[in-house]
Scaffold this active site. Structure first.
Site, PDB file in Angstrom:
ATOM      1  N   GLY A  50       7.334  -9.774   8.444  1.00 37.73           N
ATOM      2  CA  GLY A  50       7.640  -9.865   9.870  1.00 37.73           C
ATOM      3  C   GLY A  50       6.482 -10.442  10.664  1.00 37.73           C
TER       4      GLY A  50
ATOM      5  N   CYS B 192       9.170   1.200  18.312  1.00 40.33           N
ATOM      6  CA  CYS B 192      10.576   1.606  18.171  1.00 40.33           C
ATOM      7  C   CYS B 192      10.894   1.888  16.715  1.00 40.33           C
ATOM      8  CB  CYS B 192      11.462   0.452  18.685  1.00 40.33           C
ATOM      9  SG  CYS B 192      13.202   0.555  18.223  1.00 40.33           S
TER      10      CYS B 192
ATOM     11  N   VAL C 251      13.766   1.661  14.323  1.00 39.90           N
ATOM     12  CA  VAL C 251      15.065   0.971  14.356  1.00 39.90           C
ATOM     13  C   VAL C 251      16.218   1.877  13.923  1.00 39.90           C
ATOM     14  CG1 VAL C 251      14.123  -1.364  14.040  1.00 39.90           C
ATOM     15  CG2 VAL C 251      14.799  -0.031  12.021  1.00 39.90           C
TER      16      VAL C 251
ATOM     17  N   ASN D 169      14.455  -7.493  10.155  1.00 39.08           N
ATOM     18  CA  ASN D 169      13.565  -7.562   8.986  1.00 39.08           C
ATOM     19  C   ASN D 169      13.037  -6.199   8.550  1.00 39.08           C
ATOM     20  OD1 ASN D 169      11.187  -8.778   7.328  1.00 39.08           O
ATOM     21  ND2 ASN D 169      10.148  -7.658   8.973  1.00 39.08           N
TER      22      ASN D 169
ATOM     23  N   SER E 235      17.029  -9.244  -0.188  1.00 40.36           N
ATOM     24  CA  SER E 235      16.006  -9.319  -1.242  1.00 40.36           C
ATOM     25  C   SER E 235      16.644  -9.914  -2.490  1.00 40.36           C
ATOM     26  CB  SER E 235      15.501  -7.905  -1.546  1.00 40.36           C
ATOM     27  OG  SER E 235      14.840  -7.871  -2.792  1.00 40.36           O
TER      28      SER E 235
ATOM     29  N   GLN F 178      15.062   0.963  -8.434  1.00 45.12           N
ATOM     30  CA  GLN F 178      15.326   1.069  -6.981  1.00 45.12           C
ATOM     31  C   GLN F 178      16.820   0.955  -6.715  1.00 45.12           C
ATOM     32  OE1 GLN F 178      12.751  -2.526  -6.402  1.00 45.12           O
ATOM     33  NE2 GLN F 178      12.217  -1.393  -4.578  1.00 45.12           N
TER      34      GLN F 178
ATOM     35  N   TYR G  53      17.714   1.096  -2.852  1.00 41.74           N
ATOM     36  CA  TYR G  53      17.167  -0.109  -2.205  1.00 41.74           C
ATOM     37  C   TYR G  53      18.047  -1.315  -2.566  1.00 41.74           C
ATOM     38  CZ  TYR G  53      13.749  -3.762  -1.017  1.00 41.74           C
ATOM     39  OH  TYR G  53      13.126  -4.867  -0.474  1.00 41.74           O
TER      40      TYR G  53
ATOM     41  N   THR H  89       2.847  -7.914   0.278  1.00 38.01           N
ATOM     42  CA  THR H  89       2.781  -7.139   1.526  1.00 38.01           C
ATOM     43  C   THR H  89       2.535  -5.674   1.167  1.00 38.01           C
ATOM     44  OG1 THR H  89       5.063  -6.387   1.613  1.00 38.01           O
ATOM     45  CG2 THR H  89       4.641  -8.611   2.478  1.00 38.01           C
TER      46      THR H  89
HETATM   47  N1  LIG Z   1       7.531  -7.365   0.025  1.00 36.15           N
HETATM   48  C1  LIG Z   1       8.495  -7.696  -0.809  1.00 36.15           C
HETATM   49  O1  LIG Z   1       8.261  -7.895  -2.020  1.00 36.15           O
HETATM   50  C2  LIG Z   1       9.877  -7.908  -0.321  1.00 36.15           C
HETATM   51  C3  LIG Z   1      10.327  -7.455   0.902  1.00 36.15           C
HETATM   52  N2  LIG Z   1      11.620  -7.659   1.274  1.00 36.15           N
HETATM   53  C4  LIG Z   1      12.120  -7.173   2.544  1.00 36.15           C
HETATM   54  O2  LIG Z   1      11.401  -7.792   3.594  1.00 36.15           O
HETATM   55  C5  LIG Z   1      11.384  -6.934   4.730  1.00 36.15           C
HETATM   56  C6  LIG Z   1       9.953  -6.775   5.213  1.00 36.15           C
HETATM   57  O3  LIG Z   1       9.215  -6.178   4.170  1.00 36.15           O
HETATM   58  P1  LIG Z   1       7.638  -6.271   4.032  1.00 36.15           P
HETATM   59  O4  LIG Z   1       7.058  -7.116   5.063  1.00 36.15           O
HETATM   60  O5  LIG Z   1       7.368  -6.546   2.624  1.00 36.15           O
HETATM   61  O6  LIG Z   1       7.283  -4.742   4.289  1.00 36.15           O
HETATM   62  P2  LIG Z   1       6.051  -4.058   5.018  1.00 36.15           P
HETATM   63  O7  LIG Z   1       6.105  -2.625   4.651  1.00 36.15           O
HETATM   64  O8  LIG Z   1       4.814  -4.827   4.764  1.00 36.15           O
HETATM   65  O9  LIG Z   1       6.439  -4.237   6.572  1.00 36.15           O
HETATM   66  C7  LIG Z   1       7.575  -3.636   7.079  1.00 36.15           C
HETATM   67  C8  LIG Z   1       7.408  -3.400   8.569  1.00 36.15           C
HETATM   68  O10 LIG Z   1       8.580  -2.711   9.010  1.00 36.15           O
HETATM   69  C9  LIG Z   1       8.183  -1.612   9.810  1.00 36.15           C
HETATM   70  N3  LIG Z   1       9.175  -0.557   9.729  1.00 36.15           N
HETATM   71  C10 LIG Z   1       9.505   0.222   8.678  1.00 36.15           C
HETATM   72  N4  LIG Z   1      10.432   1.116   9.025  1.00 36.15           N
HETATM   73  C11 LIG Z   1      10.701   0.907  10.322  1.00 36.15           C
HETATM   74  C12 LIG Z   1      11.575   1.538  11.258  1.00 36.15           C
HETATM   75  N5  LIG Z   1      12.331   2.585  10.905  1.00 36.15           N
HETATM   76  N6  LIG Z   1      11.604   1.049  12.510  1.00 36.15           N
HETATM   77  C13 LIG Z   1      10.824   0.010  12.882  1.00 36.15           C
HETATM   78  N7  LIG Z   1       9.984  -0.603  12.054  1.00 36.15           N
HETATM   79  C14 LIG Z   1       9.919  -0.154  10.785  1.00 36.15           C
HETATM   80  C15 LIG Z   1       6.839  -1.176   9.237  1.00 36.15           C
HETATM   81  O11 LIG Z   1       6.093  -0.415  10.181  1.00 36.15           O
HETATM   82  C16 LIG Z   1       6.211  -2.513   8.886  1.00 36.15           C
HETATM   83  O12 LIG Z   1       5.488  -3.042   9.976  1.00 36.15           O
HETATM   84  C17 LIG Z   1      12.034  -5.624   4.284  1.00 36.15           C
HETATM   85  O13 LIG Z   1      13.384  -5.616   4.689  1.00 36.15           O
HETATM   86  C18 LIG Z   1      11.947  -5.699   2.771  1.00 36.15           C
HETATM   87  O14 LIG Z   1      12.955  -4.929   2.153  1.00 36.15           O
HETATM   88  C19 LIG Z   1      12.495  -8.348   0.497  1.00 36.15           C
HETATM   89  C20 LIG Z   1      12.116  -8.838  -0.694  1.00 36.15           C
HETATM   90  C21 LIG Z   1      10.778  -8.663  -1.220  1.00 36.15           C
HETATM   91  C1  LIG Z   2       8.055  -1.634  -4.240  1.00 37.57           C
HETATM   92  C2  LIG Z   2       9.332  -2.106  -3.682  1.00 37.57           C
HETATM   93  C3  LIG Z   2       9.289  -3.446  -3.106  1.00 37.57           C
HETATM   94  C4  LIG Z   2      10.611  -4.105  -3.208  1.00 37.57           C
HETATM   95  C5  LIG Z   2      10.489  -5.483  -2.858  1.00 37.57           C
HETATM   96  C6  LIG Z   2      11.652  -6.271  -3.246  1.00 37.57           C
HETATM   97  O1  LIG Z   2      12.631  -6.335  -2.557  1.00 37.57           O
HETATM   98  C7  LIG Z   2      11.502  -7.066  -4.423  1.00 37.57           C
HETATM   99  C8  LIG Z   2      12.528  -7.393  -5.156  1.00 37.57           C
HETATM  100  C9  LIG Z   2      12.439  -8.566  -5.949  1.00 37.57           C
HETATM  101  C10 LIG Z   2      13.191  -8.887  -6.962  1.00 37.57           C
HETATM  102  C11 LIG Z   2      13.977  -8.026  -7.831  1.00 37.57           C
HETATM  103  C12 LIG Z   2      13.474  -7.887  -9.183  1.00 37.57           C
HETATM  104  C13 LIG Z   2      13.070  -8.870 -10.055  1.00 37.57           C
HETATM  105  C14 LIG Z   2      13.192 -10.285  -9.863  1.00 37.57           C
HETATM  106  C15 LIG Z   2      12.101 -11.017  -9.205  1.00 37.57           C
HETATM  107  C16 LIG Z   2      12.081 -12.337  -9.118  1.00 37.57           C
HETATM  108  C17 LIG Z   2      13.088 -13.170  -9.765  1.00 37.57           C
HETATM  109  C18 LIG Z   2      12.834 -14.640  -9.647  1.00 37.57           C
HETATM  110  C19 LIG Z   2      13.648 -15.408 -10.631  1.00 37.57           C
HETATM  111  C20 LIG Z   2      13.167 -16.813 -10.688  1.00 37.57           C
HETATM  112  O2  LIG Z   2      13.999 -17.713 -10.682  1.00 37.57           O
HETATM  113  O3  LIG Z   2      11.958 -17.021 -10.703  1.00 37.57           O
END
Ligand SMILES: NC(=O)C1=CN([C@@H]2O[C@H](COP(=O)(O)OP(=O)(O)OC[C@H]3O[C@@H](n4cnc5c(N)ncnc54)[C@H](O)[C@@H]3O)[C@@H](O)[C@H]2O)C=CC1
Ligand SMILES: CCCCCC(=O)/C=C/C=C\C/C=C\C/C=C\CCCC(=O)O
Length: 261
Positions: free
Chosen positions: A18, A63, A65, A91, A138, A148, A151, A188
């Site tokens: 974000g 806030c 969410v 997000n 994701s 997960q 999730y 992140t």
């Molecule tokens: N980091 C990763 O590997 C991946 C993340 N995502 C998705 O991307 C999005 C962002 O994740 P990241 O930046 O990695 O996480 P992060 O934990 O670094 O940041 C998430 C932000 O959301 C805020 N947040 C959490 N709960 C909240 C609530 N109830 N109300 C308001 N704000 C809230 C947190 O305070 C934080 O600032 C999420 O939806 C996550 O599921 C998707 C795929 C991979």
């Molecule tokens: C600790 C929890 C954080 C969760 C973050 C999240 O959403 C990550 C999920 C990612 C993928 C799911 C699992 C495995 C696959 C990852 C990458 C596949 C890429 C395939 C390719 O073509 O390279």
């Protein structure tokens, strides 16, 4: 690309993905409301962004969410401060298999509420000028993340809801494009939650498998996710699109079979 005159609201914008998206929006001259639970991080982030982009372009709104009234107020405050709303990024997300009901509330219910609130402020149905919504899912929705399950379920839900709403928008002439973004692993703070029993519950014993998966597939930088997000924001041809971002293929789109009887 210039988004001069446009106003964006980003949930979970204080850190991680974000935060990178907020930075890109400001670089493109949009005004941005950062809506986040984390006050410390949000205020620090706003101070840095004010120093870089000048005061008055970015607003931090504390806030949770998952609190429907607070989320409604955050939308209202954004419109009161900046005068309009054009771009909404749902997000905010968490990884908590122990308190899995909370994961559903934040990752799915709040995305649904955020989408409906965005439509109230942007849809032609409500006499507004249109806009764009991006919901963050994701790659877990495609490849499953065995440690997960809830999730993963929420991220499937985000795709299904977003695509159905995109169809509703085009059939109902809302003037709002609604798309979804699915990153693989991103560097992140969320990734560190895999270490903790408080987050993973009984699945914490698989943390080494999880880390092997990260090593196998690689970890993306938030700036690339922001680049994908900006494409979804500016490409006026996209509605109901599912953008995937992975290390092996970069930014690309999921393709679905055409519907048949
Ligand atoms: N980091 C990763 O590997 C991946 C993340 N995502 C998705 O991307 C999005 C962002 O994740 P990241 O930046 O990695 O996480 P992060 O934990 O670094 O940041 C998430 C932000 O959301 C805020 N947040 C959490 N709960 C909240 C609530 N109830 N109300 C308001 N704000 C809230 C947190 O305070 C934080 O600032 C999420 O939806 C996550 O599921 C998707 C795929 C991979
Ligand atoms: C600790 C929890 C954080 C969760 C973050 C999240 O959403 C990550 C999920 C990612 C993928 C799911 C699992 C495995 C696959 C990852 C990458 C596949 C890429 C395939 C390719 O073509 O390279």
């Amino acid at each position: 690309m210039s988004l001069n005159g446009k106003v964006a609201l980003v949930t979970g914008g204080a850190q991680g993905i974000g935060r990178a998206v907020v930075q890109s929006l400001l670089q493109s001259s949009a005004k941005v409301a950062v809506v986040d639970l984390n006050k410390t991080c949000g205020e620090e982030s706003k101070a840095q962004l004010d120093a870089e982009f000048g005061e008055g372009n970015c607003n931090f709104i504390p806030c949770d969410v998952s609190n429907g009234d607070a989320l409604r107020d955050a939308f209202q405050r954004t419109v009161e401060q900046f005068g309009r709303l054009d771009i909404v990024i749902n997000n905010a997300g968490i990884n908590n298999e122990k308190n899995w009901e909370k994961t559903i509330q934040v990752n799915l219910t709040s995305v649904i509420k955020g989408t409906y609130l965005a439509l109230e402020h942007m849809s032609k149905e409500y006499g507004k000028e249109g806009g764009t919504i991006i919901n963050v899912s994701s790659m877990a929705a495609f490849l499953h993340s065995p440690h997960q399950p809830v999730y993963t379920a929420t991220k499937h839900g985000v795709i299904g809801f977003t695509r159905a709403m995109a169809d509703a928008s085009s059939q109902g002439d809302y003037g709002v494009r609604i798309n979804v973004l699915c990153p693989a692993f991103v560097d992140t703070p969320l990734l560190h939650s895999v270490e903790h029993e408080d987050n993973m519950g009984k699945f914490v014993k698989f943390k080494d498998d999880f880390k092997r998966s990260m090593n196998k597939f690689g970890v993306l930088q938030p700036a690339l996710i922001a680049e994908g997000m900006m494409r979804l924001i500016v490409d006026s041809t996209l509605n109901g699109a599912v953008m995937k971002i992975t290390c092996s293929k970069g930014i690309h789109f999921h393709t679905y079979e055409p519907m048949s009887a």
